[in-house]
Design an enzyme around this catalytic site. Structure first.
Site, PDB file in Angstrom:
ATOM      1  N   CYS A 136      -1.146  40.190  51.066  1.00 42.28           N
ATOM      2  CA  CYS A 136       0.296  39.884  51.243  1.00 42.28           C
ATOM      3  C   CYS A 136       0.756  40.517  52.597  1.00 42.28           C
ATOM      4  O   CYS A 136       1.373  41.638  52.605  1.00 42.28           O
ATOM      5  CB  CYS A 136       0.864  40.123  49.966  1.00 42.28           C
ATOM      6  SG  CYS A 136       2.715  39.882  50.123  1.00 42.28           S
ATOM      7  N   CYS A 139       4.661  41.449  52.045  1.00 47.44           N
ATOM      8  CA  CYS A 139       4.634  42.738  51.483  1.00 47.44           C
ATOM      9  C   CYS A 139       4.284  43.981  52.294  1.00 47.44           C
ATOM     10  O   CYS A 139       4.875  45.023  52.023  1.00 47.44           O
ATOM     11  CB  CYS A 139       3.820  42.717  50.242  1.00 47.44           C
ATOM     12  SG  CYS A 139       3.793  41.290  49.061  1.00 47.44           S
ATOM     13  N   ASP A 140       3.120  43.809  53.001  1.00 51.54           N
ATOM     14  CA  ASP A 140       2.669  45.145  53.716  1.00 51.54           C
ATOM     15  C   ASP A 140       2.719  45.076  54.892  1.00 51.54           C
ATOM     16  O   ASP A 140       2.522  46.170  55.823  1.00 51.54           O
ATOM     17  CB  ASP A 140       1.197  45.103  53.128  1.00 51.54           C
ATOM     18  CG  ASP A 140       0.872  45.135  51.666  1.00 51.54           C
ATOM     19  OD1 ASP A 140       2.163  46.071  51.181  1.00 51.54           O
ATOM     20  OD2 ASP A 140       0.023  44.896  51.081  1.00 51.54           O
TER      21      ASP A 140
END
Ligand code: NAP
Length: 319
Positions: A136, A139-140
Site C-alpha cells: 500500500c 499507507c507507507d
C-alpha cells in the site's frame, strides 16, 4: 449473542457493498453491512481516483470511501465492523450470519467481499511487512522520503502506485516479469516520462534481504537467468489480487480461481445469495464497475424479496 432479522445483509464494505447498501436501504429494506476492516475496500488505500465520474479533479481514495459510507448510513443502512465467520442457509429460506460476537438473521445476502492483494510468496516476505515490504503506497509511501524503492508488477496498480511513490522516493525501480506492461497507455506514458522511474524488464524478485528491515533484493532476469543484487530501502508489491471467497467455499459455486459464479442478474447458485464486485467472476475491477454491480445486486435482491418464487424458477433456468 444477540439475534436480529434483516431484509439484506451485505458482506463487505468496498465500492460494491456500500453501493448495494445505499440501494437496499433507500428501498426501505432493513440493511446491515458487515465489513471486517475499514470502509472502501481497496479504494481506501488508493491515492487519487481520477476515473470516477463526477470528480474532474480526481478524489482521494479514502475520501470517496468515507463519503460512500456516510451516504449508506444516511440512507438508513446499519454498518457493523465485524468479520463474518459463517453464512448458514435456514429451512425457511432465511440465512443466519455469524460473526465472532453476533448472530444475525436475514432474508437475503449480497456477497461483496472483494479481493486481496497477492503476495510474492518469498520466504521472509511476511516478516518484513512494515519493515520495508508493503502492499500500500498510500499507507507507507511517506516513510520513504529520499529513499530508493523497488515496485514489483506491470499492471495499473504498479504504475499508479509507483508514480505516487516518486513524491517521496529518490528513485523507483519497477521490476516486471515481462518486457510489455499490462497497464493502461495513460499510466504507461506518465511512468515512462517520470525521471525518477526506471524499469527493469523480464525480471523477477528471487529474494528480499535484510535483517530487521529491507536492505536489498536479488533480481533474476528470466531470459538470461543472470542474477544481480540491488540495494533498496523498500519493496512495494502490486502483482494482482485473489478473491476473498473463503467464507462461501462449499456454500455457493466458485470457479477454480476462487471467484464466485453469478449470472447476469448477480444471482449465485444459492437462491437469495447475490454477488457483486471483485469477488464475482467477470468483474472488470474498476471502482465504477464495482459500484454498478452493487446497484445491480441490490435491485436483484429487491426483486427476489418481492417475487421469491419467480426468482427461484428463473434462477434454476439460468444455472
Ligand atoms: P493486474 O492488472 O492483474 O496486474 C498484475 C501485474 O503483476 C501484471 O503485470 C502481472 O504480470 C504481474 N504479476 C502477477 N503475478 C506476478 C508474480 N507472481 N510475480 C511477478 N509479477 C506478477 O493487477 P493490478 O495492477 O492490481 O490491477 C487490478 C485491476 O485493477 C485491473 O483491472 C486494473 O485495470 C485495475 N486498476 C485500475 C486502476 C486505474 O484505473 N487507475 C488503478 C489500479 C488498478 P503479467 O503482466 O506478466 O501478467
Amino acid at each position: 449473542m444477540s439475534t436480529s432479522v434483516f431484509d439484506a445483509v451485505i458482506v463487505g464494505g468496498g465500492g460494491a457493498g456500500l453501493s448495494a447498501a445505499i440501494y437496499t436501504a433507500r428501498a426501505n429494506l432493513s440493511t446491515l453491512l458487515l465489513e471486517r476492516l475499514m470502509p472502501g475496500g481497496q479504494i481506501a488505500s488508493t491515492d487519487l481516483v481520477e476515473n470516477y465520474p463526477g470528480f474532474p479533479e480526481g478524489i482521494l481514495g479514502p475520501e470517496i470511501a468515507r463519503r460512500m459510507e456516510s451516504q449508506a448510513v444516511k440512507c438508513g443502512a446499519r454498518i457493523g465492523y465485524e468479520d463474518v465467520k459463517r453464512i448458514l442457509p435456514q429451512e425457511n429460506s432465511h440465512f443466519i450470519i455469524e460473526t465472532a460476537a453476533n448472530r444475525y438473521q436475514t432474508r437475503a445476502v449480497i456477497l461483496a467481499m472483494g479481493s486481496s492483494f497477492r503476495m510474492l510468496g518469498l520466504p521472509n516476505e511476511k516478516e518484513l511487512i512494515g519493515k520495508g515490504v508493503s502492499y500500500c503506497a498510500t499507507c507507507d509511501g511517506a516513510f520513504f522520503k529520499g529513499k530508493e524503492l523497488v515496485v514489483v508488477g506491470g499492471g495499473d496498480s504498479a504504475l499508479q502506485e509507483g508514480i505516487f511513490l516518486t513524491k517521496f522516493a529518490s528513485r523507483v525501480s519497477i521490476v516486471h516479469r515481462r518486457d510489455k506492461l499490462r497497464a493502461s497507455p495513460v499510466l504507461q506514458e506518465r511512468a515512462r516520462s517520470n525521471v525518477k522511474i526506471h524499469f527493469i524488464w523480464d525480471t523477477v524478485v528471487d529474494k528480499i534481504e535484510g535483517s530487521g528491515k529491507v536492505e536489498s533484493v536479488t533480481l533474476r532476469n528470466v531470459k538470461s537467468q543472470v542474477t544481480e543484487n540491488l540495494k533498496t530501502d523498500g519493496v512495494f508489491v502490486f502483482i494482482g489480487h485473489d478473491p476473498n471467497s473463503g467464507l462461501v467455499k462449499g456454500l455457493v459455486e466458485i470457479d477454480n480461481h476462487g471467484y464466485v459464479l453469478a449470472d447476469n442478474g448477480y444471482k449465485t447458485s444459492v437462491p437469495g445469495i447475490f454477488a457483486a464486485g471483485e469477488v464475482r467472476r467477470g468483474s472488470v475491477r474498476q471502482l465504477i464497475a464495482a459500484c454498478g454491480e452493487g446497484c445491480g445486486a441490490a435491485l436483484a435482491l429487491q426483486n427476489y424479496l418481492e417475487n421469491p418464487q419467480t426468482g427461484f424458477a428463473e434462477q434454476r433456468r439460468l444455472l
